[in-house]
Design a protein around this motif. Structure first.
Motif, PDB file in Angstrom:
ATOM      1  N   ASP A  21       0.797  -1.215   0.000  1.00 46.46           N
ATOM      2  CA  ASP A  21       0.000   0.000   0.000  1.00 46.46           C
ATOM      3  C   ASP A  21       0.837   1.276   0.000  1.00 46.46           C
ATOM      4  O   ASP A  21       0.289   2.372   0.045  1.00 46.46           O
ATOM      5  CB  ASP A  21      -0.979   0.013   1.184  1.00 46.46           C
ATOM      6  CG  ASP A  21      -2.256   0.758   0.837  1.00 46.46           C
ATOM      7  OD1 ASP A  21      -2.618   0.766  -0.347  1.00 46.46           O
ATOM      8  OD2 ASP A  21      -2.889   1.332   1.745  1.00 46.46           O
ATOM      9  N   THR A  42       2.897   4.107  -1.772  1.00 49.22           N
ATOM     10  CA  THR A  42       2.777   4.717  -3.099  1.00 49.22           C
ATOM     11  C   THR A  42       4.071   5.447  -3.447  1.00 49.22           C
ATOM     12  O   THR A  42       4.631   6.174  -2.628  1.00 49.22           O
ATOM     13  CB  THR A  42       1.598   5.697  -3.147  1.00 49.22           C
ATOM     14  OG1 THR A  42       0.386   4.977  -2.893  1.00 49.22           O
ATOM     15  CG2 THR A  42       1.503   6.355  -4.516  1.00 49.22           C
ATOM     16  N   SER A  71       1.838   1.727  -6.765  1.00 48.75           N
ATOM     17  CA  SER A  71       1.769   1.277  -5.365  1.00 48.75           C
ATOM     18  C   SER A  71       2.103  -0.199  -5.301  1.00 48.75           C
ATOM     19  O   SER A  71       2.099  -0.915  -6.307  1.00 48.75           O
ATOM     20  CB  SER A  71       0.382   1.548  -4.792  1.00 48.75           C
ATOM     21  OG  SER A  71      -0.604   0.870  -5.552  1.00 48.75           O
TER      22      SER A  71
END
Length: 746
Positions: free
Chosen positions: A200, A202, A220
């Protein structure tokens, strides 16, 4: 057996299970009232149904069986069950089991009060702090973005412990490639090439300045450990050049042609065609936003102002008006004849007119150069006289041929040829072109004696005093070439004093590629040197042709490292001050390169891009008298160098007669006829032609093979004649007063 009544009112034991009477008496008959009793073992009954999960450990103790007194039965719970009751009992004397059968309860396991981080149970009964029974299986899973290498399924064992520890979940990671695509940069410190990012996370990327992408610039780390998309690819920003350039504008580089696309930061250089001035920037580049850094420059035609002429001169162009490059104007005399300057001039690329202003003078006759034996007070040798002038000639010795008096006609021509002195030479009388030489023999001043007995110059006497007659080796054609120390002026076609100037030019780019030095280029005899020097010579000649003074020759003498540093020499024919001329040409070449983006005249197939800061031209100073090939003094004359004044003077040895002391001093020095000498030694080296004959013809051919080399060296390697002295090589006043063709008479 004895049974009594206890205090509680109960029997002390169960009544015996005896079928027989245990009490007998002696009857009256003398017999016992009964047979003695028989004793049977006490037994206990095992219940027909065991409590759940109870199993006998003895075969005789199975459900519904009967065991005898004192038999011990052992029981156990099924796997996964346990009991706190006695697991062993016996058959008592009363026929009852010593204890009740045990009760088995299922084994349970406790789930920890707190599950490991990011771990979730997939079963409702397996939550944290819950209790599960034996054999119950619990399944667990990591939260999205987390994974484990441990077992995700555990069960409750018979010992009451879980079959395994609860699994530990670790965050999923994604690897950034070890090498980012070209010109791509990460905007996050933890997203550099070769790094690892967690689920998760980015990462944002951007292309370098001058590059862009249509791909996603943000990616991501997904739950499966892969990046959400490929890294973006960056492509260079391009700029489109207009499909139509302004008139007379051209690109210096091939990759900057009209309608082409250039990459970011690429620089395009532009130049105008010869005869046009560039307005605007000479170069532009492709910017990061895909637009050219500036507009294309424009080219405007070079304009020349038509010179103001004297009253006696007419022109086809209006005086004081401005005309465009290459426009030609004709000039003519309203009265008289052209005296100096040019009758046809054109607008040159530097904004000036070619040639020199035409001056008109009265019609005059040119007097041919004649020997010192002939004299005329009215018409000096090589001079000019007005119309109707009477020239009376006399001989120092010998008789003068007729007519001895000739006049200058209105057409500018003498009414007859200059008479000759027929010198008495022993028993002979020397004719035209002859002199009385050694051994009292009539010898030819120039050329050789023909079969008809006439002295003949191969050029027919057409060479000017500043020229000499040479014969092409292959063709046999005779030509009037400039004498040593002279070079031909392209405007007037006259042989003027020559000057050699030396300078250097640093070439940065050659035909669109970087100029790189190699050892072969340092060798002037190599093919690589010749291949690059030849087109540069053409470019320099073409560029200087736009100046007021056109070089007569250009020579590349060396190439050095530093990009490519060319040393070159210019041979210029002019009557101007040499130092001032060198400065003028230095300024011209610098201004030309600056205004054309470092480009020479690129009308040819080869383009040179040079550093506009070209070095100043320096005048090459030489001592002509130190090398007999650099002067044309007679072998019977002394050569005296003028040092810094330039030039040299020839003076005949004592005892030798100078036939042309005024116009060609020291060139024709002959011993007096009264002295015995070798006739060949009396002739000047540069003008001797071997008599026609088979044996001498071979010698003549060999000399002709060497002559161009000697002439070239004499022609090129001569320093400037800055001033003319009384006995200079060629008198400037006389040289300018004659036509190109001057007859020499004796």
């Amino acid at each position: 057996m004895s049974i009594s009544c206890t205090e509680s009112g109960a029997l002390s034991a169960d009544l015996p299970n005896c079928a027989d009477s245990t009490s007998i008496s002696c009857t009256e008959s003398g017999a016992l009232s009964a047979d003695l009793p028989n004793c049977a073992v006490v037994t206990c009954s095992i219940p027909d149904a065991f409590p759940p999960h109870v199993i006998p450990m003895n075969n005789e103790c199975s459900s519904g069986s009967i065991v005898e007194y004192n038999t011990i039965c052992s029981f156990a719970c099924d796997t996964g069950y346990r009991s706190s009751d006695s697991m062993s009992m016996s058959c008592t004397e009363s026929g009852a089991l010593s204890a009740d059968l045990p009760n088995c309860e299922v084994v349970t396991c406790s789930i920890p009060d707190a599950l490991p981080s990011h771990l979730s149970s997939l079963n409702n009964g397996c939550t944290s702090s819950s209790t599960i029974e034996y054999g119950t299986t619990c399944s667990f899973a990591c939260d999205t973005g987390y994974s484990t290498s441990d077992s995700t399924s555990i069960s409750c064992t018979e010992s009451g412990a879980l079959s395994d520890d609860l699994p530990n979940c670790e965050v999923v990671t994604c690897s950034i490639p070890d090498a980012l695509p070209s010109h791509l940069s990460s905007l996050n410190n933890d997203c550099t090439s070769g790094s690892t990012i967690e689920y998760d996370s980015t990462c944002s990327f951007a292309c370098d300045i001058g590059y862009n992408t249509s791909d996603s610039t943000s990616i991501s780390c997904t739950e499966n450990g892969a990046l959400s998309t490929d890294l973006p690819n960056c492509t260079v920003v391009t700029c489109s050049l207009p499909t139509d350039f302004p008139s007379h504008l051209r690109s210096v580089e091939d990759h900057c042609a009209a309608g082409s696309a250039t990459d970011y930061s690429t620089t395009c250089s532009f130049a105008c065609d010869t005869g046009y001035n560039l307005f605007g920037s000479t170069s532009l580049s492709c910017t990061e936003n895909g637009a050219l850094s500036t507009d294309l420059p424009n080219c405007t035609s070079v304009m020349c102002e038509v010179p103001t002429t004297a009253v006696s001169v007419n022109t086809t162009c209006r005086e004081g008006s401005r005309v465009t490059y290459s426009t030609s104007c004709e000039f003519s005399c309203t009265s008289g004849v052209p005296e100096s300057g040019n009758t046809a001039r054109f607008c040159r690329a530097d904004g000036t007119f070619s040639g020199r202003d035409l001056t008109c003078g009265e019609v005059m006759c040119s007097i041919p150069v004649y020997s010192s034996m002939l004299s005329s007070s009215q018409c000096p040798s090589g001079g000019r006289v007005a119309v109707d002038t009477l020239c009376q000639f006399e001989c120092e010795s010998g008789e003068v041929t007729q007519p001895a008096i000739i006049s200058c006609t209105s057409s500018g021509q003498l009414e007859a040829g200059v008479p000759q002195c027929r010198e008495t030479c022993g028993s002979q009388v020397c004719g035209e072109g002859e002199y009385c030489g050694a051994n009292v023999t009539c010898l030819c001043v120039m050329g050789t004696r023909t079969t008809q007995g006439i002295c003949s110059d191969p050029c027919g006497g057409s060479c000017a005093t500043t020229e000499k007659c040479t014969i092409e080796t292959e063709s046999g054609i005779s030509t009037c070439n400039c004498a040593p120390g002279k070079a031909r002026d392209t405007d007037t076609n006259q042989c003027l004093d020559a000057v050699i100037m030396e300078g250097t030019i640093r070439v940065l780019n050659f035909n669109g590629s970087e100029a790189v030095y190699s050892d072969a280029l340092g060798n002037t005899s190599s093919s690589e040197f010749q291949e690059i020097a030849a087109p540069l010579v053409e470019q320099i000649m073409s560029t200087f042709s736009m100046a007021n003074v056109i070089p007569d020759d250009v020579t590349i003498t060396s190439i050095r490292n530093g990009s490519l540093i060319f040393t070159y020499e210019l041979l210029v024919a002019t009557d101007s001050n040499p130092e001032e001329l060198a400065n003028e040409l230095s300024v011209f070449i610098r201004q030309h390169l600056e205004s054309n983006g470092g480009i020479f005249d690129s009308s040819g197939s080869t383009t040179f891009l040079a550093d506009s800061n070209a070095t100043l031209l320096q005048v090459v100073v030489m001592d002509e008298c130190s090398d007999p090939e650099l002067n044309d003094c007679s072998s019977n004359a002394n050569c005296m160098d003028h040092n810094m004044a330039g030039g040299f003077t020839c003076e005949c040895f004592s005892g030798y007669r100078d036939l042309f002391p005024n116009v060609l001093p020291g060139r024709f020095c002959f011993p007096n006829y009264s002295e015995a000498a070798n006739p060949g030694a009396a002739l000047p080296r540069n003008y001797v032609y071997i008599a026609v004959g088979i044996v001498f013809g071979i010698v003549f051919g060999l000399m002709m093979l060497c002559l161009p080399i000697v002439c070239k060296r004499s022609y090129v390697r001569t320093k400037w004649r800055q001033t003319y002295e009384e006995k200079s090589v060629y008198n400037s006043t006389i040289a300018e007063s004659h036509n190109d063709s001057i007859d020499i008479a004796v």
